[in-house]
Scaffold this active site. Structure first.
Site, mmCIF file in Angstrom:
data_model
loop_
_atom_site.group_PDB
_atom_site.id
_atom_site.type_symbol
_atom_site.label_atom_id
_atom_site.label_comp_id
_atom_site.label_asym_id
_atom_site.label_seq_id
_atom_site.Cartn_x
_atom_site.Cartn_y
_atom_site.Cartn_z
ATOM 1 N N ASP A 1 0.866 -1.171 0.000
ATOM 2 C CA ASP A 1 0.000 0.000 0.000
ATOM 3 C C ASP A 1 0.913 1.234 0.000
ATOM 4 O OD1 ASP A 1 -2.144 1.697 -0.007
ATOM 5 O OD2 ASP A 1 -3.211 0.734 1.624
HETATM 6 C C1 BGC Z 1 -4.994 3.282 0.015
HETATM 7 C C2 BGC Z 1 -5.197 2.223 -1.045
HETATM 8 C C3 BGC Z 1 -5.031 2.811 -2.416
HETATM 9 C C4 BGC Z 1 -3.677 3.487 -2.513
HETATM 10 C C5 BGC Z 1 -3.392 4.081 -3.887
HETATM 11 C C6 BGC Z 1 -3.740 4.103 -0.212
HETATM 12 O O1 BGC Z 1 -3.684 5.191 0.628
HETATM 13 O O2 BGC Z 1 -4.949 2.681 1.287
HETATM 14 O O3 BGC Z 1 -6.451 1.631 -0.887
HETATM 15 O O4 BGC Z 1 -5.168 1.811 -3.382
HETATM 16 O O5 BGC Z 1 -3.629 4.527 -1.549
HETATM 17 O O6 BGC Z 1 -4.175 5.170 -4.138
#
Ligand code: BGC
Length: 735
Positions: A280
């Site tokens: 993530d």
């Molecule tokens: C979120 C994810 C997301 C990623 C990319 C993160 O902050 O937890 O769910 O896919 O950002 O945008």
């Protein structure tokens, strides 16, 4: 000369159809140097330029691409933008390895569908697969190869803002939705030009955050982890998901983006997953504040050794992976395996054969927001609505009313129905409730719109005009709830009441004595006791996307008979949380006659609306529940059947739900577990015999020795219209 030979080598790998993907992956890997290998494991985000409304990776990014130092971008989309960067990758970098572009397409790219929690209310995996198919078609036309979806986290705490992104509290329903979305995004052939790779996230246990506070600590037993939280991930893997995203949270002291147990032992060794894991956003970097890495280099070492293949935005792999490999802290085997996984997905997407297959501006223009997609958003939207209450059949409304008051801060909002994570969704595309009613009723019915108050804040200045409008009308439609920015990431709430002065507003309108329909828009279950007791009709609509207003009007006026069922329990009070239907019995289950049982002195024990709940404009009667056997062997299936009759006066659909309870196990089992369901259509007065098959697979769980088995013993079967209103039968499993 060397360059020319290399060019032909890579081309021959790219276009050689005879070789298997594995052979082609190995051939590319053999050509790569250390830096290029690291490059494939690095993902950066293109910046969104609010001034020009374009996605602009910086010049520095472009240099990195030309040197093969980046394998993927997120937040870069648009046929032109992706083409420009892809061109640098395949024309300027030494090995011409194409980039993979990803974006959070959570419930649509431009044509916004209902939020995932709303879609789960349909209990229609085939429809949800279709929704994902449409989303992929649109996204792919803008140069995207990959969505960071489905979000398959089980959520038992509505304070957690991200509950809106998933399918609710149940592992069985959640698993079906997970698989449906994976199949929808990826289609039958990942290399087609209208399919994109899916990403099951957030792996894993993120929804178990203590207190429902986002990013918070999670602690749970391995049994609960496997029986509940991992189930939808496993379903996604079985459905062929291309990628997974490792989550932010720790479990029992182990941040999941550094968990070898999860990312290697379970995911690769047990489940046989051969795609790649992306971290993530900076979750590898966050191993430092978590307190298991002393610096970013150490974090990179832990991340890659655990099984995180691609580093999203932490720059940990970019800066340190090459040194770690040189120093032997990361073995060549582990390193190469990660690179191979990324290449494998790029091959499966067909990017080596045609890196520009997704970059076609003409096709993009034709595809985005086309009529068929828009039609599909309305279809899914109306089927996602849940009728929570309908006293004296106030709904459906008659179309020959003369005047309706449409009140509330969400009645004419162009923005909120998009919900959170709405990619390129535009407020201008949204049909509001006021607009939807006008579309439905034309000029025949006068519509008086008043906001009354804002979603948040304390001003009651608008009450007067709204009360006046209510007084002049035959019926009031009150659109209230949360604004869309109140749910999703970093949007946890401690209170689940309606924000601001909305409840006071409802009470003032109620005093007019007019019949009221409350239309809720929100991203999580809310505590709406007063409304539930006093308002005759309540529709839960969540955030339904661009066709929200039309879909809501379809239901309000009976052009569609609502069929949605809740995928999550509604608490009466925040103090009851966590409250979910598939809880354990405890040694002292609540007994009103016995003080020393499990309950709160100052709260009711029951939920406001149970899991699986949802009304229709008609009624359904259940009778003749029967089993084909009362005893089965461990490897046998059981057939369960029941008569369902539409006993009302309108055609309608019903989700027939089947739950079981294992009465005595080597470990305690939940008081109810959803094991099957089917949605049927019945004409008024019509009956159908519905049959379910409970296979051994559905009866398995992790026993006292953590083996996934069927245990002999006595079971109950429940079949009904929601998790509480059920008919019962019994059966046993014998050795
Ligand atoms: C979120 C994810 C997301 C990623 C990319 C993160 O902050 O937890 O769910 O896919 O950002 O945008």
């Amino acid at each position: 000369m060397k360059k020319i030979i290399l060019f032909f080598l890579v081309c021959s790998i790219s276009f050689s159809q005879k070789k298997t993907i594995e052979q082609r992956v190995d051939s590319v890997l053999a050509l790569m140097n250390l830096e290029e290998k690291v490059g494939q494991l690095v993902q950066y985000s293109g910046g969104w330029d609010t001034g020009t409304q374009t996605v602009k990776p910086s010049e520095a990014h472009e240099k990195l691409i030309s040197k093969g130092k980046v394998g993927s971008f997120l937040n870069v989309f648009g046929a032109e933008s992706t083409k420009r960067l892809q061109k640098i990758a395949v024309e300027e970098s030494r090995l011409k390895i194409p980039l993979i572009f990803g974006l959070d397409v959570i419930h649509g790219f431009r044509a916004i569908f209902p939020v995932p929690l709303a879609e789960a209310c349909t209990w229609e995996p085939e429809l949800i697969q279709l929704s994902a198919r449409w989303q992929a078609t649109e996204a792919a036309s803008t140069g995207l190869h990959w969505t960071f979806n489905p979000m398959v986290d089980i959520a038992r705490d509505p304070r957690w803002g991200r509950i809106v992104e998933g399918s609710g509290e149940d592992p069985y329903l959640g698993s079906l939705m997970a698989a449906a979305r994976v199949k929808g995004y990826q289609g039958k052939n990942l290399s087609a030009n209208n399919t994109i790779a899916a990403c099951a996230k957030h792996f894993a246990g993120y929804g178990g955050a203590e207190g429902g506070r986002d990013y918070n600590t999670v602690d749970m037993s391995e049994r609960t982890f496997r029986d509940v939280y991992l189930k939808p991930f496993h379903a996604a893997v079985k459905a062929g998901v291309g990628t997974l995203m490792s989550s932010f949270n720790e479990i029992g002291g182990v941040p999941q983006s550094g968990s070898h147990f999860l990312l290697t032992d379970i995911l690769r060794k047990e489940w046989g997953f051969d795609g790649f894991v992306v971290s993530d956003w900076n979750s590898v970097g966050e191993l430092i504040p978590h307190g298991i890495a002393k610096d970013l280099k150490h974090a990179a070492q832990i991340g890659i050794n655990a099984g995180v293949d691609m580093d999203m935005e932490a720059s940990a792999y970019f800066n340190y992976l090459a040194d770690l490999v040189k120093e032997g802290k990361v073995s060549n085997k582990i390193f190469d395996e990660s690179v191979k996984r990324v290449l494998r997905i790029k091959f499966r997407l067909g990017l080596f054969d045609d890196p520009y297959k997704y970059c076609n501006s003409e096709y993009e223009k034709k595809t985005i927001l086309n009529n068929e997609i828009v039609k599909a958003t309305r279809e899914v939207a109306k089927r996602s609505i849940v009728l929570l209450k309908n006293k004296n059949n106030l709904l459906p409304l008659k179309k020959n009313l003369s005047r309706i008051a449409v009140l509330g801060p969400l009645a004419n909002s162009k923005d909120d129905p998009l919900g959170p994570w709405s990619a390129q969704g535009k407020p201008g595309d949204v049909v509001t409730v006021v607009e939807g009613l006008k579309n439905k009723l034309g000029n025949k019915v006068e519509i008086l719109f008043e906001e009354g108050c804002k979603v948040d804040g304390s001003s009651q200045d608008g009450f007067g005009k709204a009360i006046e409008a209510a007084q002049k009308s035959e019926v009031v439609i009150l659109c209230i709830g949360e604004s869309r920015s109140m749910s999703a990431e970093a949007r946890s709430r401690a209170y689940l009441d309606l924000p601001g002065v909305q409840e006071t507003f409802v009470k003032e309108i109620y005093k007019t004595g007019k019949p009221i329909v409350v239309v809720l828009m929100n991203g999580r279950p809310l505590t709406i006791n007063w409304i539930s007791e006093n308002i005759p009709s309540i529709l839960e609509t969540w955030y339904l996307g661009i066709q929200a207003g039309n879909a809501i009007a379809d239901v309000l006026f009976g052009d569609y008979n609502p069929s949605g069922k809740l995928p999550v329990t509604f608490p009466r009070y925040v103090g009851q949380i966590p409250i979910y239907y598939n809880h354990k019995n405890t040694g002292r289950p609540y007994d009103p006659q016995n003080h020393y049982t499990s309950y709160y002195l100052d709260l009711e024990s029951t939920p406001l609306y149970p899991f699986g709940f949802g009304l229709s404009f008609t009624t359904f009667d259940y009778s003749n529940l029967s089993l084909n056997k009362n005893k089965i062997k461990k490897n046998e299936s059981l057939k369960v059947s029941v008569d369902v009759k539409n006993s009302g006066s309108m055609d309608g659909e019903e989700v027939v739900q089947l739950y079981i309870r294992d009465l005595v196990g080597s470990v305690t089992r939940p008081v109810k577990e959803l094991k099957d369901f089917t949605k049927i259509f019945l004409k008024a007065g019509e009956s159908k015999r519905v049959e379910f098959t409970i296979t051994p697979e559905k009866l398995k769980f992790y026993d006292i020795n953590m083996n996934f088995v069927v245990e002999p013993g006595d079971f109950k079967i429940f079949v009904g219209t929601n998790s509480e209103d059920v008919k019962e039968a019994s059966f046993s499993i014998v050795d």
